[in-house]
Enzyme design. Sequence first.
Site, PDB file in Angstrom:
ATOM      1  N   THR A  95       0.903  -1.129   0.148  1.00  0.00           N
ATOM      2  CA  THR A  95      -0.344   0.163   0.002  1.00  0.00           C
ATOM      3  C   THR A  95       0.629   1.082  -0.509  1.00  0.00           C
ATOM      4  O   THR A  95       1.597   1.706   0.818  1.00  0.00           O
ATOM      5  CB  THR A  95      -0.972  -0.235   1.038  1.00  0.00           C
ATOM      6  OG1 THR A  95      -1.911  -1.117   0.914  1.00  0.00           O
ATOM      7  CG2 THR A  95      -2.059   1.507   1.412  1.00  0.00           C
ATOM      8  N   LYS A 170      -7.309   2.404  -3.512  1.00  0.00           N
ATOM      9  CA  LYS A 170      -6.800   1.375  -1.804  1.00  0.00           C
ATOM     10  C   LYS A 170      -6.332   2.013  -0.152  1.00  0.00           C
ATOM     11  O   LYS A 170      -7.083   1.970   0.264  1.00  0.00           O
ATOM     12  CB  LYS A 170      -5.123   0.590  -1.599  1.00  0.00           C
ATOM     13  CG  LYS A 170      -4.415   0.007  -0.355  1.00  0.00           C
ATOM     14  CD  LYS A 170      -5.647  -1.118   0.252  1.00  0.00           C
ATOM     15  CE  LYS A 170      -5.500  -1.575   1.337  1.00  0.00           C
ATOM     16  NZ  LYS A 170      -3.985  -2.099   2.064  1.00  0.00           N
ATOM     17  N   LYS A 238       0.045   5.757   8.624  1.00  0.00           N
ATOM     18  CA  LYS A 238       0.366   6.001   7.268  1.00  0.00           C
ATOM     19  C   LYS A 238      -0.833   6.315   5.931  1.00  0.00           C
ATOM     20  O   LYS A 238      -0.683   6.683   5.421  1.00  0.00           O
ATOM     21  CB  LYS A 238       1.483   4.964   7.160  1.00  0.00           C
ATOM     22  CG  LYS A 238       2.229   4.834   5.731  1.00  0.00           C
ATOM     23  CD  LYS A 238       1.946   4.388   4.106  1.00  0.00           C
ATOM     24  CE  LYS A 238       1.973   2.783   4.672  1.00  0.00           C
ATOM     25  NZ  LYS A 238       1.502   1.933   4.128  1.00  0.00           N
TER      26      LYS A 238
END
Length: 291
Positions: A95, A170, A238
């Site tokens: 990701t 995502k 994150k």
Amino acid sequence: MEVGFLGLGIMGKAMSMNLLKNGFKVTVWNRTLSKCNELVAHGASIGKTPAEVINKCKVTIAMLSDPAAALSVVLDKDGVLEQICGGKGYIDMSTVDPETSCKINEAITSKGGQFLEAPVSGSKQPAETGQLVILAAGDKALYEAAIPAFDILGKKSFFLGQVGNGAKMKLVVNMIMGSMMNAFSEGLTLADRSGLNPRDLLDVLDLGAIANPMFKGKGPAMLQNNYSPAFPLKHQQKDMRLALALGDENSVPMPVAAASNEAFKKARSMGLGDMDFSAVFETLKVLKHSS
């Protein structure tokens, strides 16, 4: 079919194990090579460097922790770029932000290789059971060649077009998930502080229109202070940060996501980064103790 696999964290280990159990030959690499031992016991081979894995395998998958790690594995000494060439494909399932995916794509294709980004929706248990949702974008021919592996790793694969679209999808998914987890944590705390039994709240939620597997799966563990990491909190924060940057880029106001990101940052400052992302619940317990 022989596949390379770079990165054996919580997700990468489960995914590469699934491939092995379903008849794939797999060559693995991890920055800490000792993490390869369990896979070797199940039939995997070890590549001492990412370049060595690329050299051996026609298709190599990466599952790495963040954009810096994803770029490092490709660009550093003994990295992917040293051996990638025509006839070889590289699939990054990490990701990362769209810009990182585009940089990796440019590097791979400049050497004649094929590139596919394919981040996944799902955490440890779906990775172990082959129930991930795969969000792919990039080289369509590589996507089609990877379908046999994707069918083992996931319950559904999407091809979303040009490189960057998989990363964007995502980030949107994880932004929603992180915001939901914060609202859920607040609801559990509000029920408790109001004199209600939070376990009754779990039952009520599970019977209503907002019933979902995350609440059902995470809620009981949260009430038992069990934050065994399926998806580490530091990675969720994150992803929230990267999603907010995507919002800035597209002039989308995201006040709920921004507030949720602050809660995850608070949890990281409390030393909870390696726990499951549901440990953001602990930030509200601190507020209770200080009141």
